[in-house]
Write a protein that holds these residues in place. Structure first.
Motif, PDB file in Angstrom:
ATOM      1  N   PHE A  99       0.650  -4.683  10.199  1.00 33.17           N
ATOM      2  CA  PHE A  99       0.942  -3.489   9.398  1.00 33.17           C
ATOM      3  C   PHE A  99       2.430  -3.179   9.528  1.00 33.17           C
ATOM      4  O   PHE A  99       2.979  -3.247  10.631  1.00 33.17           O
ATOM      5  CB  PHE A  99       0.094  -2.367   9.992  1.00 33.17           C
TER       6      PHE A  99
ATOM      7  N   LEU B 267       0.841  -1.206   0.000  1.00 34.20           N
ATOM      8  CA  LEU B 267       0.000   0.000   0.000  1.00 34.20           C
ATOM      9  C   LEU B 267       0.870   1.247   0.000  1.00 34.20           C
ATOM     10  O   LEU B 267       2.052   1.202   0.304  1.00 34.20           O
ATOM     11  CB  LEU B 267      -0.880   0.050   1.249  1.00 34.20           C
TER      12      LEU B 267
ATOM     13  N   GLN C 161      -4.743   4.101   3.684  1.00 34.84           N
ATOM     14  CA  GLN C 161      -5.216   2.984   2.866  1.00 34.84           C
ATOM     15  C   GLN C 161      -5.269   1.698   3.694  1.00 34.84           C
ATOM     16  O   GLN C 161      -6.185   0.893   3.545  1.00 34.84           O
ATOM     17  CB  GLN C 161      -4.305   2.804   1.645  1.00 34.84           C
ATOM     18  N   ALA C 162      -4.279   1.524   4.566  1.00 33.31           N
ATOM     19  CA  ALA C 162      -4.278   0.328   5.420  1.00 33.31           C
ATOM     20  C   ALA C 162      -5.520   0.320   6.313  1.00 33.31           C
ATOM     21  O   ALA C 162      -6.147  -0.717   6.518  1.00 33.31           O
ATOM     22  CB  ALA C 162      -3.009   0.281   6.257  1.00 33.31           C
TER      23      ALA C 162
ATOM     24  N   PHE D 278      -8.429  -2.405   6.375  1.00 35.48           N
ATOM     25  CA  PHE D 278      -8.795  -3.095   7.611  1.00 35.48           C
ATOM     26  C   PHE D 278     -10.307  -3.062   7.817  1.00 35.48           C
ATOM     27  O   PHE D 278     -10.932  -4.090   8.105  1.00 35.48           O
ATOM     28  CB  PHE D 278      -8.085  -2.461   8.816  1.00 35.48           C
TER      29      PHE D 278
ATOM     30  N   TRP E  92       4.407   0.799   2.415  1.00 35.83           N
ATOM     31  CA  TRP E  92       3.756   0.104   3.526  1.00 35.83           C
ATOM     32  C   TRP E  92       3.289  -1.278   3.090  1.00 35.83           C
ATOM     33  O   TRP E  92       2.985  -1.487   1.921  1.00 35.83           O
ATOM     34  CB  TRP E  92       2.526   0.902   4.032  1.00 35.83           C
ATOM     35  N   TYR E  93       3.223  -2.175   4.067  1.00 41.09           N
ATOM     36  CA  TYR E  93       2.725  -3.526   3.799  1.00 41.09           C
ATOM     37  C   TYR E  93       1.708  -3.926   4.858  1.00 41.09           C
ATOM     38  O   TYR E  93       1.749  -3.446   5.999  1.00 41.09           O
ATOM     39  CB  TYR E  93       3.860  -4.553   3.854  1.00 41.09           C
ATOM     40  N   VAL E  94       0.833  -4.844   4.454  1.00 43.34           N
ATOM     41  CA  VAL E  94      -0.063  -5.476   5.413  1.00 43.34           C
ATOM     42  C   VAL E  94       0.034  -6.981   5.224  1.00 43.34           C
ATOM     43  O   VAL E  94       0.094  -7.472   4.090  1.00 43.34           O
ATOM     44  CB  VAL E  94      -1.520  -5.005   5.202  1.00 43.34           C
TER      45      VAL E  94
ATOM     46  N   PRO F 117      -0.771   4.809   5.338  1.00 43.20           N
ATOM     47  CA  PRO F 117      -1.495   4.237   6.476  1.00 43.20           C
ATOM     48  C   PRO F 117      -3.019   4.401   6.355  1.00 43.20           C
ATOM     49  O   PRO F 117      -3.773   3.543   6.811  1.00 43.20           O
ATOM     50  CB  PRO F 117      -0.963   5.036   7.675  1.00 43.20           C
TER      51      PRO F 117
ATOM     52  N   ILE G 177      -5.314  -0.654  -2.540  1.00 41.79           N
ATOM     53  CA  ILE G 177      -4.008  -1.305  -2.439  1.00 41.79           C
ATOM     54  C   ILE G 177      -3.310  -1.321  -3.796  1.00 41.79           C
ATOM     55  O   ILE G 177      -3.954  -1.177  -4.840  1.00 41.79           O
ATOM     56  CB  ILE G 177      -4.143  -2.756  -1.904  1.00 41.79           C
TER      57      ILE G 177
END
Ligand code: ZN
Length: 473
Positions: free
Chosen positions: A256, A230, A235-236, A240, A283-285, A233, A315
């Motif tokens: 996250f 992503l 977008q995260a 979620f 960023w990753y999830v 944050p 994403i």
């Protein structure tokens, strides 16, 4: 400590289990990160609850400080002698109380001694086709007694709650030597104060937890894991909320991670772990869906969530693990994020939580606060986003001397915690208070709450022998 008193403690456990030389004591009085190292004259390794009761009784009579210790994987110095203490604290290791007493599949419970290693509990549940969902990086060496003392969190909290939610009953030895048997298996029990919850998260300041009845859960029939890339944050947070809406309780993990945390982990990984998603992303999830029906059901839910997120451009990219082995690799990458910071030099760590919806704004505010102090600091931010819990860690600038960076630690802590308070968060989400955050807690926590804690401590531990200087001093 007087030789005669040492001998009285030694006689309780036997010579073999009373360690008195510096070399034997050393592993019990230092931590993995090297932040704590204070002497102790004696390490006791009792083999029964009765021996622990005798030790605490003698300690109360003689005013001897006792520090209970599990697997010594704590991060706030809770299970170690006080830095700058007087060096007289006796260590009480629970590692010999390592029996799984009973697994009761009919009532979905497991009764264990406090020194059982978490992973052994997970495996025993798994063999009975059940699940004990407490899961954290140190699970191969941490002990359930320590998990209980710190009310440990980890990656399963989103769906199953933290340690507090997984305990049905406890047995504990009080500082006076009395043994409290609260090993109930009752789901419903409204008979007064919930005493077990004093010991859960009590960090060994009220007594020593010796046994526990744990809650077990049905093992999911299917479990699917994806890595997602992503841009922000925000977008995260959208992902979620969309995953929660679509998957409900099937959403069993939502981790996250900042891009830099991923890069450090890949750089220092053993066994050539591959990048889960092509390219480097901000960023990753890591998302996990579990189904009580089937693997296909889990996969359908996960693909549905990710498909919609791709379509809505929440994403950038997503990769589903194609095998159990790949799932494990995905999780290992996440779990290795903490150790991967070590070779990068000094790290100033924060284990904080804020309301989930405040995470993006908190990150902006905290980043600014930190970079105002040390502009080249590297913010290695990752955590259990679904619980609002971030491991907001700051690695030293490249090329700096570790001590020069640690000189900024008080100032950086202060600024980050100021933001945590501003966002109505907590300065310890899952690691506890220990000695590291004791003074901070005294300044931040509601005075009435602190006074109640003090009253409880004084009532149960009149001689003040249990883990003094931790949590509330
Ligand atoms: Zn964590």
């Amino acid at each position: 400590m007087q030789a005669n008193l040492m001998d009285r403690f030694t006689a309780i456990v036997g010579e073999r289990y009373a360690l008195r030389t510096d070399a034997d004591i050393a592993p019990f009085v230092t931590d993995m990160r090297g932040r704590y190292a204070a002497p102790s004259p004696l390490v006791l390794r009792p083999g029964s609850v009765e021996e622990i009761a005798a030790i605490l009784k003698l300690a109360t009579e003689t005013g001897t400080a006792i520090v209970p210790q599990g697997g010594n994987t704590g991060l706030v110095g809770g299970g170690l002698p006080l830095n700058n203490g007087d060096g007289s604290e006796v260590m009480l290791s629970l590692s010999r109380l390592n029996k799984i007493i009973e697994l009761d599949a009919d009532s979905n419970t497991m009764t264990v001694e406090a020194g059982v290693i978490l992973e052994n509990i997970q495996n025993a549940a798994d063999e009975a086709d059940l699940l004990f969902p407490l899961s954290l990086g140190a699970q191969g060496s941490c002990q359930i007694g320590g998990n209980i003392g710190t009310n440990a969190g980890g990656t399963g909290v989103l769906a199953y709650g933290n340690t507090r939610d997984l305990i049905m009953g406890l047995e504990a030895v009080l500082p006076t030597g009395e043994i409290w048997n609260g090993l109930t298996r009752l789901r419903k029990d409204n008979t007064g104060y919930d005493l077990k919850n004093l010991f859960i998260g009590g960090e060994g300041t009220l007594g020593v937890v010796t046994k526990a009845v744990l809650k077990l859960f049905p093992k999911p029939k299917g479990r699917e894991v994806a890595y997602v890339a992503l841009q922000t944050p925000q977008q995260a947070l959208k992902l979620f909320n969309s995953a929660k809406a679509q998957a409900g309780n099937s959403l069993t993990a939502f981790e996250f991670m900042a891009g830099i945390a991923m890069e450090m982990t890949l750089k220092h990984a053993q066994n050539n772990v591959r990048r889960p998603i092509e390219g480097a992303h901000p960023w990753y999830v890591l998302m996990e869906i579990s189904s009580s029906r089937s693997a296909k059901d889990a996969r359908d839910i996960l693909e549905g969530v990710l498909g919609e997120a791709l379509e809505n451009e929440i994403i950038q990219d997503a990769v589903l693990a194609e095998s159990l082995e790949q799932q494990r690799t995905f999780w290992t990458l996440r779990e290795d994020m903490s150790p991967a910071q070590k070779p990068e030099g000094a790290s100033i760590k924060h284990d904080i939580s804020v309301p989930v919806g405040s995470i993006p704004d908190f990150i902006v505010a905290a980043d600014k606060a930190v970079l105002d102090i040390v502009p080249d600091a590297r913010i290695v931010n990752f955590g259990h986003m679904g619980d609002g819990n971030l491991h907001y860690n700051i690695s030293q600038p490249v090329g700096w001397d570790a001590d020069a960076f640690f000189a900024y630690e008080p100032q950086i802590h202060e600024s980050v915690y100021e933001q945590v308070v501003a966002f109505n968060g907590s300065i310890s989400a899952e690691h506890g208070i220990g000695q590291m955050k004791r003074d901070k807690l005294a300044r931040i926590k509601d005075p009435t709450a602190l006074a109640m804690m003090r009253s409880i401590k004084d009532a149960l531990d009149p001689a003040g022998i249990m883990n003094p200087g931790k949590v509330i001093g």
